[in-house]
Design a protein around this motif. Structure first.
Motif, PDB file in Angstrom:
ATOM      1  N   UNK A  33      29.509  44.359  48.184  1.00  0.00           N
ATOM      2  CA  UNK A  33      30.941  44.611  47.985  1.00  0.00           C
ATOM      3  C   UNK A  33      31.788  43.736  48.898  1.00  0.00           C
ATOM      4  N   UNK A  34      31.405  43.669  50.170  1.00  0.00           N
ATOM      5  CA  UNK A  34      32.197  42.892  51.122  1.00  0.00           C
ATOM      6  C   UNK A  34      32.157  41.404  50.782  1.00  0.00           C
ATOM      7  N   UNK A  35      31.007  40.919  50.347  1.00  0.00           N
ATOM      8  CA  UNK A  35      30.875  39.500  50.021  1.00  0.00           C
ATOM      9  C   UNK A  35      31.758  39.110  48.836  1.00  0.00           C
ATOM     10  N   UNK A  36      31.904  40.038  47.885  1.00  0.00           N
ATOM     11  CA  UNK A  36      32.667  39.731  46.674  1.00  0.00           C
ATOM     12  C   UNK A  36      34.091  40.280  46.710  1.00  0.00           C
ATOM     13  N   UNK A  37      34.517  40.750  47.882  1.00  0.00           N
ATOM     14  CA  UNK A  37      35.871  41.276  47.976  1.00  0.00           C
ATOM     15  C   UNK A  37      36.073  42.511  47.133  1.00  0.00           C
ATOM     16  N   UNK A  38      35.000  43.270  46.928  1.00  0.00           N
ATOM     17  CA  UNK A  38      35.070  44.442  46.068  1.00  0.00           C
ATOM     18  C   UNK A  38      35.185  45.745  46.836  1.00  0.00           C
ATOM     19  N   UNK A  39      34.828  46.845  46.184  1.00  0.00           N
ATOM     20  CA  UNK A  39      34.951  48.181  46.765  1.00  0.00           C
ATOM     21  C   UNK A  39      33.581  48.836  46.899  1.00  0.00           C
ATOM     22  N   UNK A  40      33.406  49.507  48.026  1.00  0.00           N
ATOM     23  CA  UNK A  40      32.191  50.278  48.293  1.00  0.00           C
ATOM     24  C   UNK A  40      32.565  51.751  48.214  1.00  0.00           C
TER      25      UNK A  40
END
Length: 527
Positions: A33-40
């Motif tokens: 998530x952090x690598x792709x600018x997403x949500x965890x």
């Protein structure tokens, strides 16, 4: 339902602690998530009330936060797709189950559990597949009405067999295919009204707009059950990535019999969160064949599902301890003092109880002048309370002596307890090999005389004085220094002797040696 951003989830059940396998799954999801600018997203799967353990949710949340895996949506955080506890989402499952039933994608099964088991056993005896035979799926409306009017209990089954063969591309394993025989019409709502895992997880993942499901290989067999539900409901299907299991050194699945498996237990033993995240990330993933130490930012930058292995990972405690030692040595003295303080606080503040002592251990603080070293008994004497500021000052002095020697924070208790209490244990080997040796009294008497001459009581002055003893006594240096070590620390292995004496100070060092010497002399003169 349009998805524009990466959304992943970690969905533990509150049936106990956070297992290291679950923690590794959470780490992979969080990094992705952090690598792709997403949500965890954190979701608690607590519908199986009979297996829920009181306090487990708090422990899981605490363990995740300790690892640094803060979630973007979930318990205590909120979000647009809640509730984040399955027990609070039952209305969604009921509504979705009604949709499947009205669309003839599910049907009522009136078969009693006892009958189902009898048919299963018969099928096994006859060499047939033991799965459900789908008989209730062919009931007429009239038959169903009669059964309902008699208040016959029923479960709800999904028409999985109508979908035929199934295949999907796993981001780790590649193309995976399942024959239609692999999945029977399975229950999605039990007769007591509670939904089953394979049903709820699809509803939750779809409504929470999860784009990637990253989970353990043990869930691979659930995928051919879940994909048809996505199709039946018209939900977009997430990408699947099934990560390898974690095994013990004996090749079996990691469990309690291999030692600690709870993140909380590793935390209590004195492992650092940075080391745990680094090590668990490497269980199944590697960046190259050389690099083993990664900061969190480096893991975020370099992690990729493409480099996750298809093969099980082996949990190696020795490697974890080595890695933890590396991270310990990177801490400043002040940082390490704060981390070590909890492991010293009980020794220094409330001391003298017998709890936790090894059989055969004796304690210097328990001995009196009327007892021999061999018959010293542990006594429940509370030591005076020591101000925490004084404990920290002492810790800052001993950290240079122990930093290179400890691999876990808890090891400071065994290695350095004698700095903080007068009731330190006298180890059996220390007594038998050195304090009960014929030359022990001569060595300790000579040591007292030398140390009384010290003016500054620095480690350099102490070393200069004590190194005169081998020639003067005609004994080996090792025997002399080990006898002094045993008297002052109670151990055969401790931080460097001269520095330890300097930290203890002249008065305390002389008192300890004199006390052991008096006990030895009393024992020699007794009946």
């Amino acid at each position: 339902m349009v998805r524009t951003k990466v959304r992943v989830r970690f969905a533990p059940s509150p049936t106990g602690y956070l297992h290291v396998g679950g923690a590794r799954t959470a780490i992979y999801n969080w990094l992705f998530a952090r690598q792709h600018g997403g949500k965890f997203i954190l979701r608690i799967e607590d519908t199986d009330i009979s297996r829920n353990v009181e306090g487990a949710i708090d422990t899981i949340l605490s363990s995740l936060r300790w690892l640094g895996l803060e979630w973007d949506e979930g318990p205590q955080v909120g979000g647009d797709y809640g509730p984040y506890f399955q027990s609070q989402r039952t209305y969604l499952y009921a509504e979705t189950a009604r949709k499947l039933l009205s669309a003839d994608r599910a049907y009522r099964c009136f078969c009693a559990p006892k009958k189902l088991e009898e048919r299963r056993q018969q099928a096994l005896r006859e060499g047939r597949p033991p799965g459900y035979d789908g008989r209730c799926g062919d009931l007429t409306q009239n038959q169903i009405h009669k059964l309902l009017s008699r208040e016959k209990p029923f479960a709800l089954r999904f028409r999985a067999t109508s979908f035929g063969d199934l295949s999907f591309r796993d981001l780790i394993h590649g193309e995976i295919a399942f024959k239609k025989e692999a999945v029977n019409d399975f229950i999605i709502v039990r007769s007591d009204g509670t939904p089953t895992y394979n049903f709820t997880v699809v509803v939750d993942d779809a409504l929470m707009q999860i784009t990637h499901v990253i989970r353990g290989d043990d869930h691979l067999s659930n995928t051919p059950k879940q994909i048809p539900i996505y199709k039946a409901l018209g939900y977009p299907r997430p990408e699947f990535a099934h990560i390898p299991l974690i095994l013990g050194k004996d090749g079996s699945r990691l469990s309690k019999r291999h030692g600690a498996t709870a993140v909380e237990a590793f935390r209590e033993e004195g492992f650092l969160p940075q080391a745990m995240v680094n090590y668990l990330a490497l269980l199944g993933w590697s960046y190259d064949d050389r690099t083993t130490l990664f900061s969190v930012s480096e893991l975020i930058d370099k992690f990729s599902l493409e480099k996750v292995s298809k093969n099980p990972a082996i949990f190696d405690l020795d490697k974890l301890e080595w890695m933890n030692g590396v991270y310990i040595r990177e801490k400043s003295d002040q940082e390490l003092a704060e981390l070590l303080l909890p492991y010293i606080r009980d020794i220094a503040l409330v001391d003298g109880g017998g709890e936790g002592r090894e059989e055969g251990e004796e304690h210097l603080g328990s001995a009196t002048g009327n007892e021999t070293l061999s018959d010293t008994q542990t006594k429940n004497i509370l030591a005076p309370r020591v101000p925490e500021a004084e404990i920290k000052r002492t810790l800052l002095k001993i950290i240079p002596l122990v930093r290179e020697r400890i691999k876990k924070l808890s090891e400071v208790q065994q290695m350095a307890d004698f700095f903080f209490t007068e009731d330190y244990p006298l180890e059996k080997d220390a007594m038998q090999k050195f304090l009960k040796a014929r030359e022990a009294r001569k060595i300790l008497q000579a040591t007292l005389e030398k140390l009384r001459l010290a003016q500054t009581f620095s480690s350099e002055e102490i070393e200069e004085l004590l190194r005169q003893l081998p020639d003067e006594l005609g004994l080996k240096a090792k025997q002399i220094f080990q006898t002094i070590r045993a008297a002052v620390t109670g151990k055969t292995v401790s931080p460097p002797l001269f520095q330890s004496l300097a930290i203890l100070g002249k008065e305390k060092s002389l008192n300890r040696i004199a006390k052991v010497l008096s006990i030895l002399e009393e024992g020699a003169e007794g009946p």
